[in-house]
Scaffold this motif. Sequence first.
Motif, PDB file in Angstrom:
ATOM      1  N   ASP A 175     130.191  98.419 -26.297  1.00 36.14           N
ATOM      2  CA  ASP A 175     130.311  97.882 -27.649  1.00 36.14           C
ATOM      3  C   ASP A 175     129.371  98.648 -28.583  1.00 36.14           C
ATOM      4  OD1 ASP A 175     127.663  96.002 -28.085  1.00 36.14           O
ATOM      5  OD2 ASP A 175     128.297  96.101 -25.985  1.00 36.14           O
ATOM      6  N   PRO A 176     129.635  98.670 -29.881  1.00 35.92           N
ATOM      7  CA  PRO A 176     128.855  99.500 -30.805  1.00 35.92           C
ATOM      8  C   PRO A 176     127.345  99.278 -30.749  1.00 35.92           C
ATOM      9  CG  PRO A 176     130.822  98.665 -31.892  1.00 35.92           C
ATOM     10  CD  PRO A 176     130.755  97.989 -30.557  1.00 35.92           C
ATOM     11  N   GLU A 177     126.915  98.025 -30.707  1.00 36.17           N
ATOM     12  CA  GLU A 177     125.479  97.753 -30.723  1.00 36.17           C
ATOM     13  C   GLU A 177     124.790  98.219 -29.444  1.00 36.17           C
ATOM     14  OE1 GLU A 177     123.531  96.845 -33.111  1.00 36.17           O
ATOM     15  OE2 GLU A 177     125.199  96.664 -34.533  1.00 36.17           O
ATOM     16  N   THR A 178     125.479  98.090 -28.318  1.00 36.01           N
ATOM     17  CA  THR A 178     124.890  98.557 -27.056  1.00 36.01           C
ATOM     18  C   THR A 178     124.767 100.079 -27.055  1.00 36.01           C
ATOM     19  OG1 THR A 178     125.818  96.673 -25.846  1.00 36.01           O
ATOM     20  CG2 THR A 178     125.134  98.571 -24.538  1.00 36.01           C
ATOM     21  N   ILE A 179     125.788 100.756 -27.580  1.00 35.52           N
ATOM     22  CA  ILE A 179     125.717 102.214 -27.676  1.00 35.52           C
ATOM     23  C   ILE A 179     124.551 102.618 -28.561  1.00 35.52           C
ATOM     24  CG2 ILE A 179     126.918 104.266 -28.542  1.00 35.52           C
ATOM     25  CD1 ILE A 179     129.545 102.910 -27.736  1.00 35.52           C
ATOM     26  N   LYS A 180     124.373 101.926 -29.669  1.00 40.25           N
ATOM     27  CA  LYS A 180     123.259 102.238 -30.567  1.00 40.25           C
ATOM     28  C   LYS A 180     121.923 102.010 -29.858  1.00 40.25           C
ATOM     29  CE  LYS A 180     121.278 101.238 -35.108  1.00 40.25           C
ATOM     30  NZ  LYS A 180     121.398 100.458 -36.365  1.00 40.25           N
ATOM     31  N   THR A 181     121.818 100.924 -29.111  1.00 38.93           N
ATOM     32  CA  THR A 181     120.585 100.644 -28.361  1.00 38.93           C
ATOM     33  C   THR A 181     120.305 101.749 -27.353  1.00 38.93           C
ATOM     34  OG1 THR A 181     120.897  98.265 -28.603  1.00 38.93           O
ATOM     35  CG2 THR A 181     119.445  98.997 -26.822  1.00 38.93           C
ATOM     36  N   THR A 182     121.349 102.225 -26.695  1.00 36.56           N
ATOM     37  CA  THR A 182     121.192 103.311 -25.719  1.00 36.56           C
ATOM     38  C   THR A 182     120.634 104.556 -26.387  1.00 36.56           C
ATOM     39  OG1 THR A 182     122.993 102.481 -24.329  1.00 36.56           O
ATOM     40  CG2 THR A 182     122.420 104.814 -24.108  1.00 36.56           C
ATOM     41  N   ILE A 183     121.182 104.921 -27.545  1.00 32.47           N
ATOM     42  CA  ILE A 183     120.711 106.123 -28.238  1.00 32.47           C
ATOM     43  C   ILE A 183     119.301 105.922 -28.763  1.00 32.47           C
ATOM     44  CG2 ILE A 183     121.171 107.728 -30.127  1.00 32.47           C
ATOM     45  CD1 ILE A 183     124.131 106.949 -29.921  1.00 32.47           C
ATOM     46  N   LEU A 184     119.009 104.750 -29.284  1.00 34.11           N
ATOM     47  CA  LEU A 184     117.686 104.479 -29.837  1.00 34.11           C
ATOM     48  C   LEU A 184     116.597 104.556 -28.773  1.00 34.11           C
ATOM     49  CD1 LEU A 184     118.356 101.464 -32.242  1.00 34.11           C
ATOM     50  CD2 LEU A 184     117.356 103.659 -32.911  1.00 34.11           C
ATOM     51  N   HIS A 185     116.804 103.835 -27.690  1.00 35.93           N
ATOM     52  CA  HIS A 185     115.734 103.652 -26.704  1.00 35.93           C
ATOM     53  C   HIS A 185     115.924 104.424 -25.407  1.00 35.93           C
ATOM     54  CE1 HIS A 185     114.372 100.610 -29.453  1.00 35.93           C
ATOM     55  NE2 HIS A 185     115.483  99.907 -29.303  1.00 35.93           N
TER      56      HIS A 185
END
Length: 313
Positions: A175-185
Amino acid sequence: MADFTNGFWDLYITVLTLLGIFGCGILLWSQSKVKVKVDKETGRVSETTGHVWDENLTELNTPMPRWWMWLFYLTIIFGLAYLVLYPGLGSYAGKLGWKSAGAYETELKKADTEYGPLFAKYQQQDLKEVAADPQAQAIGERLFLNYCAQCHGSDARGNKGFPNLTDKDWLYGGDPETIKTTILHGRHGVMPPMAAALGADKDVENVAHYVLSLSGSTADPIKVVFGKPKFMAACAACHGADGKGNQALGAPNLSDKIWLHGGGVNSIMETIRKGRDNNMPPFEDFLGDAKIQVLAAYVWSLSNAEKKDAASK
């Protein structure tokens, strides 16, 4: 590493650089003082270097052209002036105080001033809405090619040990937010070596065949029977009793035919014996939240093209 950061190397580089420049100057000056013999009758150089080719072709000891010598002197003067103004002599910073890091920071500030408002606009939008924006998609693609393609490939289809981002198989969720979390952290996925927990090498092979059978791949039915109890005892805690994985842990789904490190018996046995240690670095400090918003939207769109198209209508 301490040997390469002490004061000796600073002095070593400085002395070696200056000796090289002055050595070139001294060599040039010494050669310009060498006199050659000239035939008084013809006015031509009569002295040769002693080299002879094709029986009678000789190389004359002709002096260097004056224009070439003065050009060489000018390059030496330029080199010395450069080393006074710019860094180049060990830790000496130069009179102008120029730094590559400073030039890079200046470019970043200029880019932030020019593009900051655009990224700020996307940061306020929902990720799926950003994914439907053609301009954001173009920016996200450039970010991906610069920072992600080295591992995941320019087509985002991954490679051995690097996930394919264009399918629906996600280790930690797509999902979009999980992908963003992966890239962030970033992510750090570890599977420990499991050979000792399974028992003998025969047990490792049996479990490998059972794992293959979970995805309907060809496997030895007898080894599958013996491998199942071992799998349930040692592997199901992470991968689940049905082998469908656990995104909370980043444990892969073993029931499909998508393999990160290879899906043959030998590859699976190697994974069981040696374990795996995969690391994706965090990009939060490097890219910032606003750029990652656009990048995450682009990555999500790679495996959700139909949803992205629907959102844009």
